[in-house]
Design a protein around this motif. Structure first.
Motif: not given
Length: 760
Positions: A590-601, A615-628
């Motif tokens: 549903t939501v996949a975050i990657s790269g240098t993304s940071t500060g996202g909500e 491939t089920i994942a409601p929320y997946l953050d593989t970025s190098s930043g900090v998101n919530s």
């Protein structure tokens, strides 16, 4: 004296008796006291309804009646003695006629009484017969011609001269000049041949033409179809010309014919006429009106530059059909914003297959750099498509370096290949709307309202260094490989897509270098007609962008093996983004975050149903930043102990089980243990621990949480511990609620150990 009085007495008595004979006591006349014989003829006529006596008619023949018998002669009475004449008394009422007395002396003539009222006019008699008309008398001699009049001649009329000194005989064709009435001519040749010293106004081709003085050589040169200006035979175009009186140009004025039959070979090729209309409009500044009808066939590209281009038609009925020799349809090239472009309700079709754009509008790079705030182009209610299912444009509308562009309700259809049933049937047209720019131009404020685009690779596409402020309102993009896409080489702010519907194969919205973008109130469908992975929304290098609210992602696919993955939102190297309440039906990720993304909500992800094999994942953050990720306090786990638990040492009372968690997620963990203490008093420890492959900490820095409390001998006490666990690396996570009894053991009855986990 006595005799006189006696006479008076007698006369008065007679009068009274006479009145009694004709007058009643109430003052009215006695019945039958007035007979017809008593009335005057006029009064009798009023009663009988007869009018006044008419003129005496001719004497009729004498009638012969029978002679009646002769009556007896009465005896003559004796004559009375003549009485003395007494004084004249007052005149009494007329009495009844008595016997004739002796004739008295003639008295004096009385005063004439007033004239009585005029009687009623009798009926008018019939009119007599008209007499016979007499014979006509002989014609009199012709009088002399008045002084100053010329001798009359055939086919002439007289007009007073300018000095008002004499009358001049003029030929009949000069009458129109005198009366200001235009001459009618049937051909251009007749119009050219008119004597402009006599005729300066003429009727031709449904219009009034006026001969105007001035230099019309440029117009005469441009208007080879003679639709607006016609050179007089005897007059140089530098001196004057015949000019059509009109507020606009139409193709018919330039000898075009709207007779599209559906076949090029049987339809008039209006390429020359339409091009000349554009050329003349450039010189006159007049708008152009395309009339409704079968359509104007045109087997060549129409192009014009540097003019106030205003063209309108009847929606769905005013059509130009471009043939296969037309690389593009209508091409407009403008130097600056002073030359506005306004096209309304025009249909542009083609018989070709992806040869060019239906409409191209280009402004100069210099204008785009120097004049950034002026409006210059409005395109409204355009219908751009192939004339048949086997035809279509490569691009619908292409706009280059056009600032303040407004496109309202365009309807653009690409060609379909009906030999396929998958996406190959829909990807023949390249771009529905193509927004581009040259180096340094950066067009801004592009407003696109209610675009309806069907069957193409990309519905709305922007490239080049980039356009700033592309606002797309209520789009309807159906059967597209990608709905909206930007591929800007530099970051240019704001692509706003609101309130519409996209039915796509690969991408709903795919933006590159478009920071501060907004996507809201959108419905995006994955088409089920092919085995293709689909991403509803993808943002790459789009800082400070917002997705939501009211973004719904629907899946028409059967399963992953048949129709490919169905990913909701991908965020790549985009900082400080915000995702609010996306809803996805039968999702993969549903939501996949990657790269240098940071500060996202990300807030309140909602998913429904199962997409088999995904491939089920409601929320997946593989970025190098900090998101919530914020879940809106949605409960993830609620667990209790199912049996009596004896807490000697660290004993697990309840567990969350293994959870798939993602970086940026935060959970509120709450534990409660209700214990019964044994025979020895001591402390009771309530503990939260974690395990699994994910990296997470309690309250920002701790590996576990411990709550210590005293418990008396044989006492029953509720022990509570709570905290927030933050995930810093994705993986699996198990949260345990444990108890440790100091002194004697403590018992936890079934259901008295409770653990809840909520996503914040």
């Amino acid at each position: 004296m006595q005799a006189d009085l006696a006479e008076l007495t007698r006369a008065a008595g007679d009068t009274i008796d006479a009145l009694a004979d004709v007058r009643r006591s109430d003052g009215k006349l006695q019945n039958q006291s007035v007979t017809p014989d008593s009335l005057t003829p006029a009064t009798l006529a009023l009663i009988t309804g007869e009018g006044a006596t008419g003129p005496t008619g001719p004497t009729g023949p004498a009638g012969v009646g029978a002679t009646g018998p002769t009556g007896l002669t009465g005896a003559t009475g004796p004559s009375g003695a003549a009485g003395a004449v007494g004084a004249t008394g007052a005149t009494g009422p007329a009495g009844t006629n008595g016997s004739n007395g002796a004739v008295g002396a003639t008295g004096p003539t009385g005063v004439t009484g007033p004239t009585g009222p005029t009687g009623v006019t009798g009926l008018t008699g019939a009119t007599g017969i008209t007499g016979v008309t007499g014979v006509t008398g002989p014609t009199g001699a012709t009088g002399p011609v008045p002084s100053g009049f010329p001798t009359p001649a055939a086919s002439t009329f007289l007009q007073r001269d300018a000095g008002n000194t004499a009358y001049v005989a003029l030929a009949v064709d000069s009458a129109r000049l005198a009366l200001a009435a235009p001459v009618y001519v049937a051909t251009r040749a007749a119009l050219k041949a008119l004597d402009t010293t006599k005729d300066t106004t003429a009727l031709f081709d449904g219009s009034i033409w006026r001969f105007l003085a001035g230099n019309y050589s440029a117009l005469v040169t441009a208007d080879t179809q003679e639709g607006y200006v016609v050179k007089a035979t005897a007059i140089a175009s530098t001196v004057g010309a015949w000019v059509r009186s009109t507020a606009f140009h139409t193709p018919e004025m330039f000898q075009a014919i709207s007779d599209w039959t559906g076949t090029a070979g049987t339809s008039t090729n209006n390429a020359t006429a339409l091009q000349k209309m554009l050329d003349v409009a450039k010189l006159t500044g007049l708008p152009m009106v395309i009339s409704d009808g079968p359509g104007f066939y045109c087997n060549a590209t129409l192009s014009v530059s540097n003019l106030d281009f205003v063209m309108s038609g009847a929606f769905g009925a005013s059509r130009i059909v471009f043939g296969t020799s037309a690389t593009d349809g209508l091409v407009i090239t403008q130097d600056n914003f002073e030359h506005a472009t306004h096209i309304l309700s025009l249909t542009i079709t083609t018989l070709g297959q992806e040869t060019g754009a239906g409409l191209k509008v280009t402004y100069s790079n210099t204008d785009s750099v120097n004049n950034r705030n002026q409006p210059r182009c409005l395109l409204k209610d355009l219908d751009i498509r192939g004339e048949t299912l086997s035809a279509g444009w490569q691009d619908g509308i292409k706009a280059t370096d056009v600032h303040n562009l407004s496109i309202i309700r365009p309807c653009i259809n690409g060609r379909r290949d009906l030999g396929f049933t998958d996406k190959r049937s829909f990807n023949l047209m390249r771009y529905g709307l193509y927004l581009t720019n040259t180096s340094g131009a950066f067009p801004s404020d592009l407003n696109i309202e209610c675009p309806r685009i069907y069957s193409c690779q990309v519905g709305i596409y922007g490239d080049g260094e980039g356009s700033e402020g592309i606002k797309i309102d209520r789009p309807e993009l159906v059967g597209v490989i990608t709905g909206v896409s930007t591929r800007h080489t530099t970051t240019r702010p704001l692509v706003q897509v609101r309130g519409g519907h996209i039915n796509c194969f690969e991408f709903g919205i795919d933006l590159k270098n478009s920071p501060q973008s907004v996507i809201a109130d959108m419905l995006i469908y994955k088409i089920q007609l092919t085995n293709t992975d689909t991403i509803a929304i993808k943002l790459d290098t789009c800082d400070f962008s917002t997705i939501g609210p009211n973004v719904r992602l629907m899946n028409q696919g059967t399963d992953k093996a048949t129709n490919g993955e169905w990913d909701g939102i991908q965020i790549i190297s985009s900082n400080y983004f915000k995702i609010e309440g996306p809803e996805q039906e039968r999702p993969s990720r549903t939501v996949a975050i990657s790269g240098t993304s940071t500060g996202g909500e990300t807030r309140d992800i909602r998913t429904y149903g199962v997409y088999t094999g995904a491939t089920i994942a409601p929320y997946l953050d593989t970025s190098s930043g900090v998101n919530s990720r914020l879940g809106g306090n949605r409960k993830v786990v609620s667990a209790t102990n199912g049996a009596v638990t004896v807490t000697s040492g660290n004993t697990t009372v309840a567990t969350s089980g293994s959870l798939n968690v993602n970086k940026g997620e935060r959970f509120l963990v709450h534990g409660m243990i209700n214990t019964s203490k044994g025979a020895t008093a001591g402390d009771f420890l309530t503990i939260l621990t974690k395990s699994g492959t994910a990296t997470a900490v309690f309250n920002d820095s701790r590996a576990s949480l411990i709550q210590r409390a005293q418990q008396a001998i044989s006492g029953n006490v509720s022990h509570i511990v709570s905290g927030v666990i933050s995930v810093t690396a994705s993986g699996t996570l198990t949260i345990n609620l444990q108890g440790n009894s100091q002194g004697s053991n403590s018992d936890v009855l079934a259901g008295d150990g409770q653990l809840t986990v909520e996503m914040l």
